[in-house]
Design an enzyme around this catalytic site. Structure first.
Site, PDB file in Angstrom:
ATOM      1  N   ARG A   1     -72.858 -28.372  -2.944  1.00 19.59           N
ATOM      2  CA  ARG A   1     -71.963 -29.268  -2.169  1.00 19.59           C
ATOM      3  C   ARG A   1     -72.159 -30.725  -2.574  1.00 19.59           C
ATOM      4  O   ARG A   1     -71.266 -31.544  -2.403  1.00 19.59           O
ATOM      5  CB  ARG A   1     -72.160 -29.082  -0.653  1.00 19.59           C
ATOM      6  CG  ARG A   1     -71.310 -30.030   0.187  1.00 19.59           C
ATOM      7  CD  ARG A   1     -71.069 -29.554   1.618  1.00 19.59           C
ATOM      8  NE  ARG A   1     -72.273 -29.133   2.279  1.00 19.59           N
ATOM      9  CZ  ARG A   1     -73.216 -29.968   2.760  1.00 19.59           C
ATOM     10  NH1 ARG A   1     -73.052 -31.276   2.664  1.00 19.59           N
ATOM     11  NH2 ARG A   1     -74.281 -29.500   3.347  1.00 19.59           N
TER      12      ARG A   1
ATOM     13  N   TYR B   1     -45.255 -36.300  -2.142  1.00 19.41           N
ATOM     14  CA  TYR B   1     -45.361 -34.852  -1.925  1.00 19.41           C
ATOM     15  C   TYR B   1     -45.325 -34.607  -0.405  1.00 19.41           C
ATOM     16  O   TYR B   1     -45.951 -35.352   0.360  1.00 19.41           O
ATOM     17  CB  TYR B   1     -46.660 -34.339  -2.562  1.00 19.41           C
ATOM     18  CG  TYR B   1     -47.054 -32.983  -2.044  1.00 19.41           C
ATOM     19  CD1 TYR B   1     -46.180 -31.898  -2.134  1.00 19.41           C
ATOM     20  CD2 TYR B   1     -48.290 -32.777  -1.440  1.00 19.41           C
ATOM     21  CE1 TYR B   1     -46.532 -30.663  -1.625  1.00 19.41           C
ATOM     22  CE2 TYR B   1     -48.649 -31.543  -0.933  1.00 19.41           C
ATOM     23  CZ  TYR B   1     -47.753 -30.485  -1.037  1.00 19.41           C
ATOM     24  OH  TYR B   1     -48.097 -29.265  -0.527  1.00 19.41           O
TER      25      TYR B   1
ATOM     26  N   ASP C   1     -51.283 -41.808  -7.111  1.00 21.55           N
ATOM     27  CA  ASP C   1     -51.279 -40.363  -7.360  1.00 21.55           C
ATOM     28  C   ASP C   1     -50.652 -40.160  -8.738  1.00 21.55           C
ATOM     29  O   ASP C   1     -49.458 -40.402  -8.935  1.00 21.55           O
ATOM     30  CB  ASP C   1     -50.487 -39.639  -6.259  1.00 21.55           C
ATOM     31  CG  ASP C   1     -50.523 -38.122  -6.416  1.00 21.55           C
ATOM     32  OD1 ASP C   1     -50.604 -37.644  -7.562  1.00 21.55           O
ATOM     33  OD2 ASP C   1     -50.441 -37.417  -5.395  1.00 21.55           O
TER      34      ASP C   1
ATOM     35  N   LYS D   1     -52.023 -28.838 -10.803  1.00 19.19           N
ATOM     36  CA  LYS D   1     -50.780 -28.909 -11.571  1.00 19.19           C
ATOM     37  C   LYS D   1     -51.069 -28.941 -13.076  1.00 19.19           C
ATOM     38  O   LYS D   1     -51.641 -28.007 -13.594  1.00 19.19           O
ATOM     39  CB  LYS D   1     -49.959 -30.108 -11.079  1.00 19.19           C
ATOM     40  CG  LYS D   1     -49.813 -30.177  -9.552  1.00 19.19           C
ATOM     41  CD  LYS D   1     -49.073 -28.976  -9.022  1.00 19.19           C
ATOM     42  CE  LYS D   1     -48.884 -28.856  -7.526  1.00 19.19           C
ATOM     43  NZ  LYS D   1     -49.802 -29.440  -6.613  1.00 19.19           N
TER      44      LYS D   1
HETATM   45  N1  LCS Z   1     -49.928 -34.865  -4.962  1.00 21.92           N
HETATM   46  C1  LCS Z   1     -48.807 -34.394  -5.541  1.00 21.92           C
HETATM   47  C2  LCS Z   1     -47.938 -35.334  -6.334  1.00 21.92           C
HETATM   48  C3  LCS Z   1     -48.462 -33.067  -5.386  1.00 21.92           C
HETATM   49  O1  LCS Z   1     -47.339 -32.629  -5.977  1.00 21.92           O
HETATM   50  C4  LCS Z   1     -49.292 -32.210  -4.616  1.00 21.92           C
HETATM   51  C5  LCS Z   1     -48.964 -30.779  -4.397  1.00 21.92           C
HETATM   52  C6  LCS Z   1     -50.448 -32.746  -4.035  1.00 21.92           C
HETATM   53  C7  LCS Z   1     -50.738 -34.075  -4.241  1.00 21.92           C
HETATM   54  C8  LCS Z   1     -51.401 -31.912  -3.220  1.00 21.92           C
HETATM   55  O2  LCS Z   1     -52.190 -31.162  -4.081  1.00 21.92           O
HETATM   56  P1  LCS Z   1     -52.822 -29.716  -3.740  1.00 21.92           P
HETATM   57  O3  LCS Z   1     -53.656 -29.899  -2.515  1.00 21.92           O
HETATM   58  O4  LCS Z   1     -51.683 -28.782  -3.490  1.00 21.92           O
HETATM   59  O5  LCS Z   1     -53.618 -29.404  -4.952  1.00 21.92           O
HETATM   60  N2  LCS Z   1     -47.636 -30.437  -4.724  1.00 21.92           N
HETATM   61  C9  LCS Z   1     -47.064 -29.295  -4.545  1.00 21.92           C
HETATM   62  C10 LCS Z   1     -45.709 -29.038  -4.840  1.00 21.92           C
HETATM   63  O6  LCS Z   1     -44.887 -29.859  -5.243  1.00 21.92           O
HETATM   64  N3  LCS Z   1     -45.444 -27.767  -4.619  1.00 21.92           N
HETATM   65  O7  LCS Z   1     -46.530 -27.097  -4.096  1.00 21.92           O
HETATM   66  C11 LCS Z   1     -47.650 -28.045  -4.009  1.00 21.92           C
END
Ligand code: LCS
Length: 399
Positions: free
Chosen positions: A62, A115, A187, A212
């Site tokens: 952790r 998002y 981001d 991603k």
């Molecule tokens: N920032 C962006 C720009 C994102 O597109 C996402 C998730 C996140 C943060 C959050 O990340 P995660 O916790 O899911 O790793 N975007 C998503 C989307 O467009 N479709 O499903 C998840």
């Protein structure tokens, strides 16, 4: 460490070699998955010294793990930052960074196209801790200045934004933030450090959904934060340690592996996305296309200034609204109807009812996400096959 002079190496080389060459403990060429929760101390005294911060060493996963360290070193190289920190998801990275900067009574000024999960965190979760987020149209920089006050702890932006690909001026946003002595958080999920390096443009902290493009294969959920070493050390020793949103050694390894092919994947995503965007622009059933690489994109010039490429996401509005969009999404054969993005496979989704269903109808309208708005994450398949698939699906749509 690698014998390579990493300072001089090109980005694609850094992707392959940046994490420091072979594993020091074993010589393994691929960093091992250190699947261990705890680490033995050489002696009782050594253990106490590590706890007291007087000696380097691993204690407990952790707090840190060698596979995680390899990932953090690599992403810090690629983002040109001093240090990186890995998390169990993009939301864990974002929420940890915000909680590290804010307390009850603080506020954050953020661009309003985000998002949907980030928007929900800002609008529903943070207010429960008396942290206010002022979401504003970030394309007009005066909106940042007008909303900052003595309780503002940071500016938060997503550029290009999910899903409208709105571009925000990082350099000038950083100037506004620094004038008010607050950090700018960016981001960088959509462009990745391959196409955009916000820290070089003046930003202070970069966050990623590494789920991603960084992972790239749709098999891992993870997040990253990159910034100054002092800040990252503090984040690791406080919020990450206390809230515990850590990455697993296996997922850290999958991201190290993903980063090795980031340059070639991003090139191919972008080439395909540009062709798909051009195809859709000319299609009579399509009302509007958003892709920062098109000269018709309202901030194409700014995108050219702060990005070295435009990424792999293309959004468009289909004529005929929600019904036409649903018909299209049910008719594609190669694109997979799924949320997430940045995978080698092409994906299609409807933000209004899926990723951005956390926005109210009024807020969706404000950020131009209409009923007929469809988002494509263009994969690395052959572009002719992708266009053939869209073409056959669009033929089935009545507008
Ligand atoms: N920032 C962006 C720009 C994102 O597109 C996402 C998730 C996140 C943060 C959050 O990340 P995660 O916790 O899911 O790793 N975007 C998503 C989307 O467009 N479709 O499903 C998840």
């Amino acid at each position: 460490m690698s014998k390579l002079n990493l300072k001089k190496a090109q980005f694609a080389t850094l992707c392959v070699h940046g994490s420091g060459g072979v594993d020091q403990a074993t010589g393994a060429v691929s960093i091992p998955i250190y699947q261990s929760s705890t680490f033995a101390f050489q002696s009782a005294r050594a253990g106490a010294e590590i706890f007291a911060g007087e000696r380097e060493g691993y204690v407990y996963t952790r707090i840190g793990n060698p596979t995680q360290t390899a990932l953090e070193r690599e992403i810090a190289f690629l983002e040109n930052g001093e240090a990186g920190l890995a998390f169990g998801s993009g939301m864990a990275a974002i929420s940890s960074v915000i909680f590290s900067l804010c307390k009850s009574g603080s506020n954050v000024v953020a661009s309003n196209t985000l998002y949907g999960g980030t928007h929900q965190f800002f609008m529903e979760t943070l207010p429960r801790y008396e942290i206010e987020v002022r979401e504003i149209d970030g394309t007009n920089l005066d909106n940042f200045t007008d909303n900052i006050d003595e309780n503002t702890r940071c500016i938060y932006i997503e550029t290009p934004a999910n899903p409208t690909l709105t571009i925000i001026d990082i350099k000038n946003c950083a100037k506004i933030a620094h004038k008010h002595k607050i950090p700018l958080i960016v981001d960088n999920t959509f462009p990745t450090p391959y196409f955009q390096r916000p820290l070089d443009l003046g930003a202070d902290i970069v966050v990623h959904s590494a789920t991603k493009y960084i992972g790239g294969h749709g098999d891992t959920v993870a997040g990253l934060a990159i910034g100054k070493k002092d800040y990252i050390d503090e984040l690791r020793g406080t919020i990450l340690r206390d809230i515990g949103g850590i990455i697993s050694p296996l997922n850290a390894w999958l991201l190290v592996r993903g980063l090795k092919t980031l340059a070639v994947r991003m090139e191919r995503h972008e080439e395909n996305a540009l062709e798909v965007a051009k195809y859709l622009t000319l299609h009579p059933k399509v009302k509007q296309v958003w892709f920062p690489g098109l000269t018709t994109h309202p901030q194409h010039q700014l995108a050219c200034e702060q990005m070295s490429g435009f990424g792999g996401i293309v959004s468009f509005e289909i004529k005929g609204g929600r019904k036409a969009g649903e018909k299209l999404m049910n008719s594609v054969q190669l694109f997979t109807l799924a949320v997430s993005l940045g995978d080698v496979d092409s994906l299609i989704e409807h933000p209004g009812s899926m990723t951005h269903s956390t926005y109210s109808a009024e807020d969706l309208e404000k950020v131009c996400i209409s009923e007929g708005f469809v988002r494509l994450s263009v994969g690395i398949e052959d572009r002719h096959d992708l266009i053939d698939d869209l073409s056959q699906a669009l033929k089935r749509v009545d507008t």
